[in-house]
Design an enzyme around this catalytic site. Structure first.
Site, short mmCIF file in Angstrom:
data_model
loop_
_atom_site.label_atom_id
_atom_site.label_comp_id
_atom_site.label_asym_id
_atom_site.label_seq_id
_atom_site.Cartn_x
_atom_site.Cartn_y
_atom_site.Cartn_z
N CYS A 146 -1.56 7.33 59.64
CA CYS A 146 -2.61 6.45 60.15
C CYS A 146 -3.65 7.26 60.92
O CYS A 146 -4.86 7.10 60.72
CB CYS A 146 -2.02 5.36 61.03
N CYS A 147 -3.20 8.16 61.78
CA CYS A 147 -4.12 9.02 62.53
C CYS A 147 -4.91 9.92 61.59
O CYS A 147 -6.10 10.16 61.80
CB CYS A 147 -3.36 9.87 63.54
N CYS A 232 -1.08 1.59 69.56
CA CYS A 232 -0.25 2.75 69.89
C CYS A 232 -0.38 3.19 71.35
O CYS A 232 -0.01 4.31 71.70
CB CYS A 232 -0.60 3.91 68.97
N CYS A 255 -2.71 13.16 68.21
CA CYS A 255 -3.14 12.42 67.02
C CYS A 255 -3.48 13.34 65.86
O CYS A 255 -3.65 12.89 64.72
CB CYS A 255 -4.33 11.54 67.34
#
Length: 259
Positions: A146-147, A232, A255
């Site tokens: 996702c990051c 998050c 991240c």
């Protein structure tokens, strides 16, 4: 404010022979990178004891329009410093689609009151498009991916026109940042990376904010000493590390933007 939607897909089949890189061009790029790396490492040594403003003035004098500041809008300290060194400086913000409303509000306030050019980068896919391809709540199932999709890829695309970029990294924030140079070489992106407040403590940040009336994210006063994407990030408990609220319960501390 400039909004830029990044597209990291590359269709190599559309390249013509003149568009493809030649061996000579690659050699020139390698030589340029070697020179930039040496410059960064030398500056890191020579500017270690310089003030944050002096470090940014060096960056502006060295790179001009090919220098930008990145900001998570946790606060506007580095953006404010950079605006003193170079009024109208580009301030790059990543809108992941998952930010707290307070973070977007801070970005809008920075644009409204500071002498900077805010550039908002967005991922190739909206959250809905990402959910359709990868399934809902990718941040819960694979936060690294996702990051990578919503932060790392857009930033790499957005930084292509710059030779140097500045961050708000500080050595006191976490063990992974303890050796952050004030000027260093970003090997991954082949750029000079400037961290003008690397030697600062939280007390230094607070003092600068107070002295100059710098904008800060309201969440900093609501139990969030480190602010990331809403899914998050949680409030930090008493006695916890300042970044304990980021990806809590997972073996993840960064991240991917900074290593």
């Amino acid at each position: 404010m400039t909004a830029v939607r990044t597209d990291t897909d590359t269709d190599t089949e559309k390249q013509t022979g003149t568009e493809k890189r030649t061996g000579a061009e690659s050699d020139r790029d390698s030589d340029r990178d070697a020179e930039l790396k040496a410059l960064a490492e030398r500056a890191g040594r020579e500017l270690e004891d310089a003030s944050a403003l002096e470090i940014l003035q060096w960056a502006v004098q060295t790179f001009g329009k090919q220098f930008c500041v990145t900001s998570s809008m946790e606060d506007a300290v580095v953006a404010h410093l950079a605006s003193r060194a170079n009024p109208g400086v580009d301030v790059v913000f990543l809108d992941t689609g998952y930010h707290f409303p307070e973070t977007i509000g801070t970005r809008d306030a920075v644009e409204a009151v500071m002498d900077v050019n805010v550039i908002t980068l967005t991922p190739r896919q909206t959250v809905a498009e990402q959910d359709a391809e990868y399934g809902p709540k990718l941040h819960d199932r694979d936060p690294d991916l996702c990051c990578a999709l919503r932060k790392v890829a857009p930033l790499e695309q957005g930084l292509t026109k710059y030779r140097a970029w500045a961050t708000g990294l500080r050595r006191d924030e976490s063990p992974t940042r303890a050796n952050t140079p004030v000027v260093g070489w970003d090997e991954k992106r082949r750029k000079v990376k400037v961290s003008p407040i690397a030697r600062w403590t939280q007390d230094d940040v607070d003092a600068y904010v107070s002295e100059h009336g710098v904008l800060t994210n309201p969440l900093l006063m609501d139990g969030y000493p480190s602010v990331g994407c809403a899914p998050c990030t949680r409030r930090v408990l008493e006695g916890e590390d300042a970044r304990a609220g980021r990806w809590a319960g997972r073996n993840k501390t960064e991240c991917g933007l900074h290593g």
